[in-house]
Design a protein around this motif. Structure first.
Motif, PDB file in Angstrom:
ATOM      1  N   VAL A   1      36.554  33.772  36.216  1.00 54.29           N
ATOM      2  CA  VAL A   1      37.938  34.529  37.087  1.00 54.29           C
ATOM      3  C   VAL A   1      38.043  34.384  38.254  1.00 54.29           C
ATOM      4  CG1 VAL A   1      39.745  36.698  37.321  1.00 54.29           C
ATOM      5  CG2 VAL A   1      37.688  36.530  35.504  1.00 54.29           C
ATOM      6  N   LEU A   2      39.403  33.502  38.344  1.00 49.23           N
ATOM      7  CA  LEU A   2      39.299  32.365  39.951  1.00 49.23           C
ATOM      8  C   LEU A   2      41.281  32.965  40.556  1.00 49.23           C
ATOM      9  CD1 LEU A   2      39.405  31.120  42.127  1.00 49.23           C
ATOM     10  CD2 LEU A   2      39.895  29.052  41.255  1.00 49.23           C
ATOM     11  N   GLN A   3      41.286  33.830  40.917  1.00 48.70           N
ATOM     12  CA  GLN A   3      43.010  33.449  41.746  1.00 48.70           C
ATOM     13  C   GLN A   3      42.489  32.759  42.314  1.00 48.70           C
ATOM     14  OE1 GLN A   3      45.818  34.291  41.006  1.00 48.70           O
ATOM     15  NE2 GLN A   3      46.448  33.158  42.594  1.00 48.70           N
ATOM     16  N   ALA A   4      43.321  31.751  42.792  1.00 46.76           N
ATOM     17  CA  ALA A   4      43.357  30.991  44.234  1.00 46.76           C
ATOM     18  C   ALA A   4      44.141  31.353  45.034  1.00 46.76           C
ATOM     19  CB  ALA A   4      43.758  29.280  44.120  1.00 46.76           C
ATOM     20  N   ALA A   5      43.111  30.774  46.852  1.00 45.76           N
ATOM     21  CA  ALA A   5      44.577  30.893  47.748  1.00 45.76           C
ATOM     22  C   ALA A   5      45.591  30.698  47.652  1.00 45.76           C
ATOM     23  CB  ALA A   5      43.894  30.520  49.209  1.00 45.76           C
ATOM     24  N   TYR A   6      46.487  31.125  47.906  1.00 38.52           N
ATOM     25  CA  TYR A   6      48.674  30.647  47.916  1.00 38.52           C
ATOM     26  C   TYR A   6      48.533  29.113  49.069  1.00 38.52           C
ATOM     27  CZ  TYR A   6      49.648  35.242  45.505  1.00 38.52           C
ATOM     28  OH  TYR A   6      49.686  36.293  44.747  1.00 38.52           O
ATOM     29  N   HIS A   7      49.085  28.630  48.448  1.00 39.98           N
ATOM     30  CA  HIS A   7      49.878  27.350  49.665  1.00 39.98           C
ATOM     31  C   HIS A   7      50.534  28.063  50.522  1.00 39.98           C
ATOM     32  CE1 HIS A   7      51.942  24.377  50.932  1.00 39.98           C
ATOM     33  NE2 HIS A   7      51.296  22.810  49.895  1.00 39.98           N
TER      34      HIS A   7
ATOM     35  N   PRO B   1      50.950  39.419  46.078  1.00 36.68           N
ATOM     36  CA  PRO B   1      49.863  39.528  46.034  1.00 36.68           C
ATOM     37  C   PRO B   1      49.614  39.744  45.093  1.00 36.68           C
ATOM     38  CG  PRO B   1      49.981  41.458  46.710  1.00 36.68           C
ATOM     39  CD  PRO B   1      51.840  40.703  47.268  1.00 36.68           C
ATOM     40  N   SER B   2      48.945  38.935  43.851  1.00 37.12           N
ATOM     41  CA  SER B   2      48.494  39.410  42.852  1.00 37.12           C
ATOM     42  C   SER B   2      47.039  40.303  42.128  1.00 37.12           C
ATOM     43  CB  SER B   2      47.639  37.415  42.293  1.00 37.12           C
ATOM     44  OG  SER B   2      48.358  36.616  42.018  1.00 37.12           O
ATOM     45  N   ASN B   3      47.390  40.799  40.869  1.00 39.76           N
ATOM     46  CA  ASN B   3      47.262  42.176  40.531  1.00 39.76           C
ATOM     47  C   ASN B   3      45.227  41.855  39.398  1.00 39.76           C
ATOM     48  OD1 ASN B   3      47.909  43.935  42.460  1.00 39.76           O
ATOM     49  ND2 ASN B   3      50.184  43.442  40.957  1.00 39.76           N
ATOM     50  N   ILE B   4      44.408  42.167  39.399  1.00 37.19           N
ATOM     51  CA  ILE B   4      43.232  41.407  38.526  1.00 37.19           C
ATOM     52  C   ILE B   4      42.839  43.281  38.812  1.00 37.19           C
ATOM     53  CG2 ILE B   4      41.794  40.167  38.279  1.00 37.19           C
ATOM     54  CD1 ILE B   4      43.368  38.980  41.166  1.00 37.19           C
TER      55      ILE B   4
ATOM     56  N   ILE C   1      33.791  36.347  39.459  1.00 37.67           N
ATOM     57  CA  ILE C   1      34.662  36.370  39.937  1.00 37.67           C
ATOM     58  C   ILE C   1      34.620  35.973  41.143  1.00 37.67           C
ATOM     59  CG2 ILE C   1      36.330  38.098  39.961  1.00 37.67           C
ATOM     60  CD1 ILE C   1      34.759  40.108  37.937  1.00 37.67           C
ATOM     61  N   LEU C   2      36.044  35.642  40.775  1.00 35.64           N
ATOM     62  CA  LEU C   2      36.740  34.931  42.713  1.00 35.64           C
ATOM     63  C   LEU C   2      38.122  35.289  43.327  1.00 35.64           C
ATOM     64  CD1 LEU C   2      36.436  33.583  45.555  1.00 35.64           C
ATOM     65  CD2 LEU C   2      35.923  31.203  44.445  1.00 35.64           C
ATOM     66  N   ILE C   3      38.070  35.978  44.374  1.00 34.54           N
ATOM     67  CA  ILE C   3      39.557  36.271  44.338  1.00 34.54           C
ATOM     68  C   ILE C   3      39.820  35.615  45.978  1.00 34.54           C
ATOM     69  CG2 ILE C   3      41.651  38.240  44.370  1.00 34.54           C
ATOM     70  CD1 ILE C   3      40.001  36.968  42.082  1.00 34.54           C
ATOM     71  N   SER C   4      40.937  34.665  46.207  1.00 37.56           N
ATOM     72  CA  SER C   4      40.960  33.638  47.109  1.00 37.56           C
ATOM     73  C   SER C   4      42.276  33.750  48.216  1.00 37.56           C
ATOM     74  CB  SER C   4      40.401  32.365  47.274  1.00 37.56           C
ATOM     75  OG  SER C   4      40.675  31.667  48.387  1.00 37.56           O
ATOM     76  N   SER C   5      41.618  33.968  49.214  1.00 38.47           N
ATOM     77  CA  SER C   5      43.213  34.160  49.626  1.00 38.47           C
ATOM     78  C   SER C   5      43.683  33.498  51.198  1.00 38.47           C
ATOM     79  CB  SER C   5      43.405  35.713  50.424  1.00 38.47           C
ATOM     80  OG  SER C   5      45.073  35.922  50.826  1.00 38.47           O
ATOM     81  N   ASN C   6      44.546  33.260  52.049  1.00 38.50           N
ATOM     82  CA  ASN C   6      44.672  32.982  53.231  1.00 38.50           C
ATOM     83  C   ASN C   6      45.867  33.973  53.502  1.00 38.50           C
ATOM     84  OD1 ASN C   6      43.519  29.638  52.865  1.00 38.50           O
ATOM     85  ND2 ASN C   6      45.281  28.802  52.170  1.00 38.50           N
TER      86      ASN C   6
ATOM     87  N   THR D   1      41.768  41.027  49.551  1.00 37.91           N
ATOM     88  CA  THR D   1      41.465  41.631  48.953  1.00 37.91           C
ATOM     89  C   THR D   1      41.111  42.838  48.720  1.00 37.91           C
ATOM     90  OG1 THR D   1      41.321  39.800  47.073  1.00 37.91           O
ATOM     91  CG2 THR D   1      40.965  41.353  46.078  1.00 37.91           C
ATOM     92  N   ASN D   2      41.878  44.049  47.795  1.00 38.90           N
ATOM     93  CA  ASN D   2      41.368  45.328  47.660  1.00 38.90           C
ATOM     94  C   ASN D   2      41.242  45.589  46.468  1.00 38.90           C
ATOM     95  OD1 ASN D   2      42.772  45.515  50.933  1.00 38.90           O
ATOM     96  ND2 ASN D   2      44.874  46.362  49.497  1.00 38.90           N
ATOM     97  N   ALA D   3      39.210  45.490  47.095  1.00 40.39           N
ATOM     98  CA  ALA D   3      39.186  45.707  45.672  1.00 40.39           C
ATOM     99  C   ALA D   3      37.667  46.981  45.433  1.00 40.39           C
ATOM    100  CB  ALA D   3      37.688  44.924  45.694  1.00 40.39           C
ATOM    101  N   THR D   4      37.586  46.790  43.642  1.00 46.56           N
ATOM    102  CA  THR D   4      37.861  48.513  43.344  1.00 46.56           C
ATOM    103  C   THR D   4      36.812  48.350  42.101  1.00 46.56           C
ATOM    104  OG1 THR D   4      39.251  49.780  44.408  1.00 46.56           O
ATOM    105  CG2 THR D   4      37.347  51.407  42.635  1.00 46.56           C
ATOM    106  N   ILE D   5      35.489  48.637  42.228  1.00 50.96           N
ATOM    107  CA  ILE D   5      34.244  48.678  41.406  1.00 50.96           C
ATOM    108  C   ILE D   5      33.875  50.090  41.061  1.00 50.96           C
ATOM    109  CG2 ILE D   5      32.136  47.090  40.325  1.00 50.96           C
ATOM    110  CD1 ILE D   5      34.365  45.845  43.753  1.00 50.96           C
ATOM    111  N   SER D   6      33.838  50.093  39.799  1.00 54.41           N
ATOM    112  CA  SER D   6      34.032  51.481  39.591  1.00 54.41           C
ATOM    113  C   SER D   6      32.998  51.668  37.579  1.00 54.41           C
ATOM    114  CB  SER D   6      34.912  52.192  39.194  1.00 54.41           C
ATOM    115  OG  SER D   6      36.342  51.951  38.158  1.00 54.41           O
TER     116      SER D   6
END
Length: 217
Positions: A115-121, A130-133, A150-155, A183-188
């Motif tokens: 799962v990859l969300q690339a950094a925005y141009h 932003p994106s939501n996964i 899982i890689l969620i990227s952002s500039n 990214t604000n990540a929650t693992i539960s």
């Protein structure tokens, strides 16, 4: 698209292009996309026009096999995966802005990022939302030697806010588990497992821009 229990094979570089306003579902069978790296193959791609939304659904009784990328999200794309994806490269790839990706009860095995969300141009996507996964009750795996499941990227300073990642009751495995930027990540979930024997199970980084990591975990 009801496959009726059969296998559909396609070798075109983009197997299905899903236009905005269209909801495309694959169910009841296997879709085998054979276009590989040299063809920049994408099994299913959600296209974008302004803020209009394309929707892609992989039903629980469907399997997508992709020689290269599985599902591509150009931007403002909604992706729901409840079935199985096997890909030679990225399985679910948000390469445009403002995507909504929901993976529930799914099995994903990828040769690159699962799962990859690339950094925005930095200019074309400036100030886009932003994106939501969301990942729930799923098995997510990368087989790449130094891969990230899982890689969620952002500039920093490009999107209008941090991405959101929620992982619940899922197993995540790879050389690296979950890596996020902006990214604000929650693992539960008591039965959640993030296994990365050769690298980071969980990491927050800054994509090489700025001095500080941005986001929460």
């Amino acid at each position: 698209l009801d496959l009726g229990g059969y296998t559909l094979t396609c070798g075109d570089p983009t197997g299905f292009a899903v236009d905005p306003y269209v909801t495309f579902t694959i169910q009841n069978g296997t879709y085998n996309h054979t276009a590989g790296k040299d063809d920049y193959g994408t099994a299913i791609e959600g296209t974008t026009h302004g803020n209009d939304t394309a929707t892609i659904i992989i039903a629980a009784n469907a399997t997508v096999k992709a020689a290269w990328d599985g599902i591509g999200a150009d931007g403002n794309t909604t992706v729901n995966v409840c079935g199985k994806i096997e890909s030679g490269n990225v399985a679910v790839y948000g390469f445009g802005p403002t995507n909504t990706i929901k993976i529930e009860g799914a099995e994903i095995v990828a040769g690159g990022e699962a799962v990859l969300q690339a950094a925005y141009h930095e200019t074309a996507s400036k100030d886009r939302a932003p994106s939501n996964i969301t990942i729930k009750d799923s098995n997510i795996n990368t087989t790449a030697t130094n891969g990230i499941a899982i890689l969620i990227s952002s500039n920093e300073g490009v999107a209008s806010g941090n991405h959101t990642l929620n992982v619940t009751s899922s197993e995540i495995t790879g050389a690296h588990g979950i890596v996020v930027m902006g990214t604000n990540a929650t693992i539960s979930g008591d039965d959640t497992l993030v296994e990365a024997p050769d690298g980071y199970a969980l990491a927050i980084t800054n994509n090489g821009n700025g001095d500080n990591s941005v986001g929460t975990m």
